[in-house]
Design a protein around this motif. Sequence first.
Motif, short mmCIF file in Angstrom:
data_model
loop_
_atom_site.label_atom_id
_atom_site.label_comp_id
_atom_site.label_asym_id
_atom_site.label_seq_id
_atom_site.Cartn_x
_atom_site.Cartn_y
_atom_site.Cartn_z
N SER A 1 0.83 -1.20 0.00
CA SER A 1 0.00 0.00 0.00
C SER A 1 0.87 1.26 0.00
O SER A 1 0.45 2.29 -0.52
CB SER A 1 -0.95 0.01 1.20
OG SER A 1 -0.21 -0.09 2.40
N THR A 2 2.06 1.17 0.58
CA THR A 2 3.01 2.27 0.53
C THR A 2 4.39 1.71 0.23
O THR A 2 4.72 0.58 0.63
CB THR A 2 3.05 3.08 1.84
OG1 THR A 2 3.44 2.20 2.90
CG2 THR A 2 1.71 3.68 2.17
N LEU A 3 5.19 2.51 -0.46
CA LEU A 3 6.52 2.09 -0.86
C LEU A 3 7.42 3.31 -0.88
O LEU A 3 7.10 4.30 -1.55
CB LEU A 3 6.46 1.43 -2.24
CG LEU A 3 7.75 0.90 -2.86
CD1 LEU A 3 8.40 -0.14 -1.95
CD2 LEU A 3 7.46 0.30 -4.23
N SER A 4 8.52 3.22 -0.16
CA SER A 4 9.47 4.32 -0.12
C SER A 4 10.83 3.82 -0.60
O SER A 4 11.32 2.81 -0.12
CB SER A 4 9.59 4.85 1.32
OG SER A 4 10.46 5.96 1.36
N VAL A 5 11.40 4.52 -1.59
CA VAL A 5 12.69 4.12 -2.15
C VAL A 5 13.58 5.34 -2.28
O VAL A 5 13.11 6.48 -2.32
CB VAL A 5 12.52 3.44 -3.53
CG1 VAL A 5 11.67 2.18 -3.41
CG2 VAL A 5 11.94 4.39 -4.56
N GLN A 6 14.87 5.08 -2.39
CA GLN A 6 15.82 6.15 -2.65
C GLN A 6 15.88 6.41 -4.15
O GLN A 6 15.74 5.47 -4.97
CB GLN A 6 17.21 5.77 -2.14
CG GLN A 6 17.38 5.80 -0.64
CD GLN A 6 17.25 7.19 -0.06
OE1 GLN A 6 16.56 7.38 0.95
NE2 GLN A 6 17.87 8.16 -0.68
N GLU A 7 16.10 7.66 -4.48
CA GLU A 7 16.24 8.02 -5.89
C GLU A 7 17.29 7.13 -6.54
O GLU A 7 18.38 6.90 -5.99
CB GLU A 7 16.65 9.49 -6.00
CG GLU A 7 16.78 9.99 -7.42
CD GLU A 7 17.12 11.47 -7.48
OE1 GLU A 7 17.24 12.10 -6.40
OE2 GLU A 7 17.27 12.00 -8.60
N GLY A 8 16.95 6.60 -7.72
CA GLY A 8 17.87 5.73 -8.44
C GLY A 8 17.62 4.25 -8.21
O GLY A 8 18.03 3.41 -9.02
N ASP A 9 16.92 3.92 -7.12
CA ASP A 9 16.58 2.53 -6.86
C ASP A 9 15.40 2.10 -7.72
O ASP A 9 14.75 2.93 -8.37
CB ASP A 9 16.24 2.32 -5.38
CG ASP A 9 17.46 2.39 -4.49
OD1 ASP A 9 17.30 2.42 -3.26
OD2 ASP A 9 18.59 2.41 -5.05
N SER A 10 15.10 0.80 -7.70
CA SER A 10 13.94 0.28 -8.42
C SER A 10 12.75 0.14 -7.48
O SER A 10 12.92 0.00 -6.27
CB SER A 10 14.27 -1.09 -9.03
OG SER A 10 15.27 -0.97 -10.01
N ALA A 11 11.57 0.18 -8.06
CA ALA A 11 10.33 -0.01 -7.31
C ALA A 11 9.50 -1.06 -8.01
O ALA A 11 9.42 -1.07 -9.25
CB ALA A 11 9.56 1.30 -7.20
N VAL A 12 8.89 -1.95 -7.23
CA VAL A 12 8.04 -3.00 -7.79
C VAL A 12 6.71 -3.01 -7.06
O VAL A 12 6.67 -3.02 -5.83
CB VAL A 12 8.70 -4.39 -7.66
CG1 VAL A 12 7.78 -5.46 -8.27
CG2 VAL A 12 10.06 -4.40 -8.35
#
Lengths: 114, 116
Positions: free
Chosen positions: A9-20
């Motif tokens: 429901s929520t996803l936090s990533v660092q810039e440059g990383d991938s998100a799925v």
Amino acid sequence: GENVEQHPSTLSVQEGDSAVIKCTYSDSASNYFPWYKQELGKRPQLIIDIRSNVGEKKDQRIAVTLNKTAKHFSLHITETQPEDSAVYFCAASGGPSNTGKLIFGQGTTLQVKP
Amino acid sequence: GAGVSQSPRYKVTKRGQDVALRCDPISGHVSLYWYRQALGQGPEFLTYFNYEAQQDKSGLPNDRFSAERPEGSISTLTIQRTEQRDSAMYRCASSLGEGQRITEAFFGQGTRLTVV
């Protein structure tokens, strides 16, 4: 009726990383699977879609995969940027009537930290 | 117009009043859909038109909700005797509707309905 489950429901990533982001659907007759991006206060906008006759589709940093047997599909965003921050919705459509009626998942709020 | 247009953008109404929400789809789009979107949730299907024919109204919550598209273009969603639980964003979407092939649905900016 058709049901679509979306995680996380929520996803936090660092810039440059991938998100799925992953979705499962219940109606095996579904044949069209779009992904919408909704920025705060804006309308949902299509970013990519896939039909049941292919397993993967890619458009620059965005890709979608579909596993018909398992009835799940996923959105992959590579090299994330702060402007990717938004709510993402998966949806499923199709079946005998094939009206284009969309059943949406609950949404994933993606935050990309600079 | 260039996109799907909805009016009004915001509507505040008193409980028990009737409201009419308007949708002007993209020119030439055969298929028109109404959705309701609660805050933090995905759009929820209400009803579907193919030209002027309402072919699916399975998502309308009860008989206070109705919709029409008399000339196959502009559509109106009407809610009678509004209740506080009707408060939500109401979105219209349209698509080309090319035969059996599902095509991209374009959403309008929505009407934010608040029932007080």
